[in-house]
Design a protein around this motif. Structure first.
Motif, PDB file in Angstrom:
ATOM      1  N   MET A   1       6.066  -9.365  -2.216  1.00  0.00           N
ATOM      2  CA  MET A   1       5.612  -9.233  -0.937  1.00  0.00           C
ATOM      3  C   MET A   1       6.592 -10.054   0.099  1.00  0.00           C
ATOM      4  O   MET A   1       6.521 -11.086  -0.023  1.00  0.00           O
ATOM      5  CB  MET A   1       4.043  -9.748  -0.975  1.00  0.00           C
ATOM      6  CG  MET A   1       3.519  -9.171   0.397  1.00  0.00           C
ATOM      7  SD  MET A   1       3.191  -7.445   0.609  1.00  0.00           S
ATOM      8  CE  MET A   1       2.461  -7.424   2.180  1.00  0.00           C
ATOM      9  N   SER A   2       7.031  -9.262   0.815  1.00  0.00           N
ATOM     10  CA  SER A   2       7.879  -9.579   1.836  1.00  0.00           C
ATOM     11  C   SER A   2       7.374 -10.167   3.132  1.00  0.00           C
ATOM     12  O   SER A   2       6.308  -9.196   3.381  1.00  0.00           O
ATOM     13  CB  SER A   2       9.309  -8.865   2.099  1.00  0.00           C
ATOM     14  OG  SER A   2       8.794  -7.721   2.685  1.00  0.00           O
ATOM     15  N   TRP A   3       7.671 -10.911   3.848  1.00  0.00           N
ATOM     16  CA  TRP A   3       7.114 -11.160   5.135  1.00  0.00           C
ATOM     17  C   TRP A   3       8.101 -11.924   6.088  1.00  0.00           C
ATOM     18  O   TRP A   3       9.174 -12.373   5.761  1.00  0.00           O
ATOM     19  CB  TRP A   3       5.781 -11.792   5.275  1.00  0.00           C
ATOM     20  CG  TRP A   3       5.359 -12.878   4.223  1.00  0.00           C
ATOM     21  CD1 TRP A   3       4.797 -12.970   3.006  1.00  0.00           C
ATOM     22  CD2 TRP A   3       6.222 -14.509   4.381  1.00  0.00           C
ATOM     23  NE1 TRP A   3       4.767 -14.219   2.656  1.00  0.00           N
ATOM     24  CE2 TRP A   3       5.481 -15.075   3.251  1.00  0.00           C
ATOM     25  CE3 TRP A   3       7.062 -14.991   5.083  1.00  0.00           C
ATOM     26  CZ2 TRP A   3       5.927 -16.506   3.038  1.00  0.00           C
ATOM     27  CZ3 TRP A   3       7.535 -16.559   4.967  1.00  0.00           C
ATOM     28  CH2 TRP A   3       6.763 -17.127   4.124  1.00  0.00           C
ATOM     29  N   ARG A   5       7.571 -14.891   9.067  1.00  0.00           N
ATOM     30  CA  ARG A   5       6.724 -15.799   9.789  1.00  0.00           C
ATOM     31  C   ARG A   5       7.264 -16.787  10.823  1.00  0.00           C
ATOM     32  O   ARG A   5       8.533 -17.207  10.392  1.00  0.00           O
ATOM     33  CB  ARG A   5       6.037 -16.856   8.976  1.00  0.00           C
ATOM     34  CG  ARG A   5       5.073 -16.274   7.778  1.00  0.00           C
ATOM     35  CD  ARG A   5       3.838 -15.514   8.464  1.00  0.00           C
ATOM     36  NE  ARG A   5       3.281 -14.986   7.479  1.00  0.00           N
ATOM     37  CZ  ARG A   5       3.015 -13.824   7.222  1.00  0.00           C
ATOM     38  NH1 ARG A   5       3.882 -12.969   8.032  1.00  0.00           N
ATOM     39  NH2 ARG A   5       2.342 -13.232   6.335  1.00  0.00           N
ATOM     40  N   ARG A  73      10.971 -13.409   1.818  1.00  0.00           N
ATOM     41  CA  ARG A  73      10.150 -14.133   2.781  1.00  0.00           C
ATOM     42  C   ARG A  73      10.711 -15.270   3.626  1.00  0.00           C
ATOM     43  O   ARG A  73      11.355 -16.125   3.163  1.00  0.00           O
ATOM     44  CB  ARG A  73       9.079 -15.009   1.732  1.00  0.00           C
ATOM     45  CG  ARG A  73       8.174 -13.934   0.854  1.00  0.00           C
ATOM     46  CD  ARG A  73       7.246 -14.540   0.025  1.00  0.00           C
ATOM     47  NE  ARG A  73       7.619 -15.888  -0.793  1.00  0.00           N
ATOM     48  CZ  ARG A  73       8.289 -15.417  -1.993  1.00  0.00           C
ATOM     49  NH1 ARG A  73       8.337 -14.424  -2.662  1.00  0.00           N
ATOM     50  NH2 ARG A  73       8.527 -16.552  -2.779  1.00  0.00           N
ATOM     51  N   LEU A 105       7.005  -4.165   9.429  1.00  0.00           N
ATOM     52  CA  LEU A 105       7.104  -5.444   8.542  1.00  0.00           C
ATOM     53  C   LEU A 105       5.754  -6.432   8.790  1.00  0.00           C
ATOM     54  O   LEU A 105       4.985  -6.300   9.831  1.00  0.00           O
ATOM     55  CB  LEU A 105       8.397  -6.312   9.067  1.00  0.00           C
ATOM     56  CG  LEU A 105       9.567  -5.693   8.734  1.00  0.00           C
ATOM     57  CD1 LEU A 105      10.634  -6.369   9.115  1.00  0.00           C
ATOM     58  CD2 LEU A 105       9.716  -5.499   7.169  1.00  0.00           C
ATOM     59  N   ASP A 106       5.517  -7.009   7.763  1.00  0.00           N
ATOM     60  CA  ASP A 106       4.305  -7.993   7.933  1.00  0.00           C
ATOM     61  C   ASP A 106       5.065  -9.512   8.676  1.00  0.00           C
ATOM     62  O   ASP A 106       5.355 -10.296   8.080  1.00  0.00           O
ATOM     63  CB  ASP A 106       3.979  -8.753   6.557  1.00  0.00           C
ATOM     64  CG  ASP A 106       3.014  -9.682   6.411  1.00  0.00           C
ATOM     65  OD1 ASP A 106       2.524  -9.993   7.643  1.00  0.00           O
ATOM     66  OD2 ASP A 106       2.829 -10.205   5.384  1.00  0.00           O
ATOM     67  N   ALA A 108       4.063 -12.762  11.207  1.00  0.00           N
ATOM     68  CA  ALA A 108       2.991 -13.339  12.021  1.00  0.00           C
ATOM     69  C   ALA A 108       3.734 -14.533  12.604  1.00  0.00           C
ATOM     70  O   ALA A 108       4.746 -15.156  12.232  1.00  0.00           O
ATOM     71  CB  ALA A 108       1.907 -13.567  10.984  1.00  0.00           C
TER      72      ALA A 108
ATOM     73  N   ARG B 235       1.776  -0.304  17.686  1.00  0.00           N
ATOM     74  CA  ARG B 235       1.557  -0.221  16.247  1.00  0.00           C
ATOM     75  C   ARG B 235       0.414   0.532  15.999  1.00  0.00           C
ATOM     76  O   ARG B 235      -0.546   0.573  16.566  1.00  0.00           O
ATOM     77  CB  ARG B 235       1.517  -1.623  15.769  1.00  0.00           C
ATOM     78  CG  ARG B 235       2.791  -2.565  16.058  1.00  0.00           C
ATOM     79  CD  ARG B 235       2.770  -3.561  14.914  1.00  0.00           C
ATOM     80  NE  ARG B 235       1.536  -4.469  15.060  1.00  0.00           N
ATOM     81  CZ  ARG B 235       1.394  -5.615  14.020  1.00  0.00           C
ATOM     82  NH1 ARG B 235       2.226  -5.609  13.045  1.00  0.00           N
ATOM     83  NH2 ARG B 235       0.265  -6.466  14.248  1.00  0.00           N
ATOM     84  N   ALA B 238      -2.588  -1.465  13.187  1.00  0.00           N
ATOM     85  CA  ALA B 238      -2.599  -2.905  13.293  1.00  0.00           C
ATOM     86  C   ALA B 238      -2.698  -3.256  15.151  1.00  0.00           C
ATOM     87  O   ALA B 238      -2.382  -2.147  15.879  1.00  0.00           O
ATOM     88  CB  ALA B 238      -1.335  -3.512  12.926  1.00  0.00           C
TER      89      ALA B 238
END
Lengths: 250, 250
Positions: A1-3, A5, A73, A105-106, A108, B235, B238
């Motif tokens: 799981m890529s993200w 931050r 990540r 993309l994820d 945050a 988005r 989300a």
């Protein structure tokens, strides 16, 4: 799981970093940021460090998004809080102007203790009332805008925190800023120079607007200008306290 | 060794608390603060909890200083950062106006992630430029001062974060504030309602100044008003992102 931050590392000491920031850093495969901030992060030998210089925020953000899109990540790190003159805005500018896949993309943002909060805490409670945070750099906004903002902020009675108050490339702006503020505020308004808060070379100076010397700031110095309700508590054998009263007299 | 620490607990989750705050809390003999914040701190059975209601900051500060003067290790706790509309200013006001011995106590402020930083992080990077933080409460300052500050802040082009935007006792101020801001800013400026960030009942809403409805705020809501450089990234599936461009066009 890529993200991806975007992480605020807090001020100098790791003790002022949040558990959430530490947890994300511990899971990252890649660290991206201005070299001194990347260097502050302890990480295993498999973690890839992408350190860059200070003037390429947007390129750095795009590189980080590329890495996340490729399955990594990615921790994009800033000192203090990444949302306050850190990398967060550049990341979202890159998202908006980049490939559509980047918006999916994820991503945050993990907040941190900003330099202004750490400096205020060391001084006492100078942000006790309404306040504003201004970057004195004219790299990304016209100097006329900076001056107008300073004048309006002083008229409003805000305590004023100045980021990027001085650098070798911008040696004259802080003196002009003090001169502008003196046209609105009285000379007895407290001024603090908070240098490298939380780091071994920390240095604090409390003076007033009449005596504030721009030469006492360098590129690691946050400058705080009080308001009419800011008070100084004298102490012997320790730095004086600064605080701004919660009450505003009309 | 007795002391007093004024501690920012961060926003809702303990994951957004710093290691420094946790270490001080673990050494405290007494916890002093507004009841919901005191309740957030895990502590052993020997720790004395002094929880009070929300309107007695100065009495609470004096009580904490009394305890420290009597040899206790006292943690005065606030949500977010104690220096931003938290307990820090009241503590120093109590020091200045209290017995001389209080000024000699071992006092320190431990900064935390303020609500404005946590809300901004959840939204993206709305604080990407210069910004200000204003309490909309007129308990401690005249309402005319609040209105003047809003107008000057909008004229300055600051992103504006409003604390104490609304409560049962102050239901009408936020609507007047929006009306005042509409005289300076265009209706398409983004506005966000960030409620209870980091808590189970968190709720985020992004709208614009033309459509911002003060009824959507309650006493746990921080309201963010963008500036001309604040952009919204749509988005699907989300929450949209908000960010303020670092560059300011003249």
């Amino acid at each position: 799981m890529s993200w991806l931050r975007v992480i605020g590392l807090g001020p100098g000491t790791v003790l002022q970093r949040t558990a959430e920031a530490e947890a994300a850093l511990a899971q990252a495969t890649d660290l991206v940021g201005y070299a001194p901030y990347v260097a502050r992060v302890a990480a295993g030998p498999d973690v890839v460090r992408h350190a860059s210089d200070n003037r390429v925020e947007l390129d750095r953000a795009r590189h980080a998004l590329d890495l996340a899109a490729a399955g990594r990540r990615v921790a994009v790190v800033s000192g203090g809080d990444a949302g306050v003159f850190g990398m967060a805005s550049a990341v979202f500018e890159a998202v908006e102007t980049g490939p559509a896949a980047w918006a999916a993309l994820d991503i945050a943002v993990i907040p941190g203790v900003s330099a202004v909060l750490a400096a205020a805490a060391r001084l006492g409670a100078p942000l006790g009332g309404d306040f504003c945070v201004i970057s004195l750099s004219d790299n990304l906004k016209p100097w006329d805008v900076v001056v107008a903002r300073l004048r309006l902020a002083a008229q409003a009675g805000f305590v004023i925190a100045l980021y990027n108050a001085r650098s070798n490339a911008r040696p004259w702006q802080l003196g002009v800023a003090f001169a502008e503020l003196r046209t609105v505020l009285t000379g007895d308004v407290p001024v603090a120079f908070a240098r490298a808060v939380g780091r071994p070379d920390e240095r604090m100076e409390i003076t007033d607007l009449a005596h504030a010397d721009p030469e006492h700031a360098d590129m690691s110095t946050l400058v705080l200008i009080g308001c009419a309700m800011t008070r100084r508590i004298a102490r012997t054998g320790a730095q004086d306290w600064l605080y701004t009263e919660r009450r505003v007299n009309p």
